[in-house]
Design an enzyme around this catalytic site. Structure first.
Site, PDB file in Angstrom:
ATOM      1  N   HIS A 166      -2.237  19.702 -21.406  1.00 37.74           N
ATOM      2  CA  HIS A 166      -1.262  18.637 -21.265  1.00 37.74           C
ATOM      3  C   HIS A 166      -1.174  18.384 -19.695  1.00 37.74           C
ATOM      4  O   HIS A 166      -1.732  19.526 -18.967  1.00 37.74           O
ATOM      5  CB  HIS A 166       0.284  19.226 -21.556  1.00 37.74           C
ATOM      6  CG  HIS A 166       0.614  20.442 -20.928  1.00 37.74           C
ATOM      7  ND1 HIS A 166       1.283  20.702 -19.654  1.00 37.74           N
ATOM      8  CD2 HIS A 166       0.872  21.646 -21.528  1.00 37.74           C
ATOM      9  CE1 HIS A 166       1.397  21.938 -19.208  1.00 37.74           C
ATOM     10  NE2 HIS A 166       1.195  22.324 -20.445  1.00 37.74           N
ATOM     11  N   GLU A 206       2.732  27.077 -26.688  1.00 32.23           N
ATOM     12  CA  GLU A 206       2.209  28.086 -25.921  1.00 32.23           C
ATOM     13  C   GLU A 206       2.503  29.362 -26.398  1.00 32.23           C
ATOM     14  O   GLU A 206       3.493  29.688 -27.035  1.00 32.23           O
ATOM     15  CB  GLU A 206       2.642  27.649 -24.531  1.00 32.23           C
ATOM     16  CG  GLU A 206       2.337  28.525 -23.454  1.00 32.23           C
ATOM     17  CD  GLU A 206       0.727  28.549 -23.236  1.00 32.23           C
ATOM     18  OE1 GLU A 206       0.010  29.143 -23.996  1.00 32.23           O
ATOM     19  OE2 GLU A 206       0.401  28.062 -22.187  1.00 32.23           O
TER      20      GLU A 206
END
Length: 189
Positions: free
Chosen positions: A14, A84
């Site tokens: 990202h 994550e």
């Protein structure tokens, strides 16, 4: 997919967030992209538009979903396994701050109090690797440590081997095969 090349897995970290910029561990905190992160994510669109993907996945976190959208993949399927590494008590804390009380700490070598173990992260990302191997060319949008673990697992290595794969925000990497051997085709570009 041809027997010679096997499937490809394209991975995109990202765009920049305030915490990624500042080196703070960010897992469950759902931060937006910075203006710099939005611009960098937008710049990915022309690079990815020339490639045909038969599966596009994204982490449910807004930083990954927004990167996918700006890169031209607003319809990416959300896959919770791409989140994550859960940093538990270290959420929002930098490595130098952690090392004030745990000298030499890294996510690769030490426990994460209140968070996930390397085995737990591996199990999630093994499911992603298995899922994408059924497709010719897949694209995933996710996070620094999770993508590094995914890469290690793709290469049939333990999660802690992810420490060797530095991964910047808004970058494209490609995993694939050389004949029947999983291989790193392009990294951090």
């Amino acid at each position: 997919m041809s027997e010679e090349s096997g499937p490809e897995l394209w991975v995109v970290r990202h765009g920049e967030t305030e915490w990624s910029r500042d080196g703070k561990h960010t897992s469950t905190t759902d931060l937006p992209l910075t203006d710099v992160g939005e611009q960098a994510a937008t710049s990915l669109a022309p690079r990815l538009a020339e490639v045909e993907f038969d599966l596009v996945l994204t982490s449910p976190r807004q930083r990954a979903r927004r990167t996918a959208e700006l890169a031209g993949f607003a319809d990416a399927q959300v896959d919770g396994d791409l989140v994550e590494w859960d940093y538990g008590d270290y959420e929002g804390v930098t490595t130098p701050e952690i090392r004030e009380t745990v000298p030499g700490w890294t996510v690769w070598t030490h426990p994460v109090p209140g968070g996930e173990s390397a085995d737990q992260v591996s199990a999630r990302l093994d499911r992603v690797a298995e899922r994408v191997r059924d497709h010719q060319r897949s694209l995933v949008f996710a996070h620094g440590h999770s993508l590094r673990v995914l890469t290690a697992r793709w290469l049939c290595q333990p999660a802690d081997e992810g420490r060797f794969f530095k991964l910047d925000t808004s970058t494209v990497s490609v995993l694939g095969f050389e004949r029947e051997t999983p291989a790193l085709l392009k990294w951090n570009s």
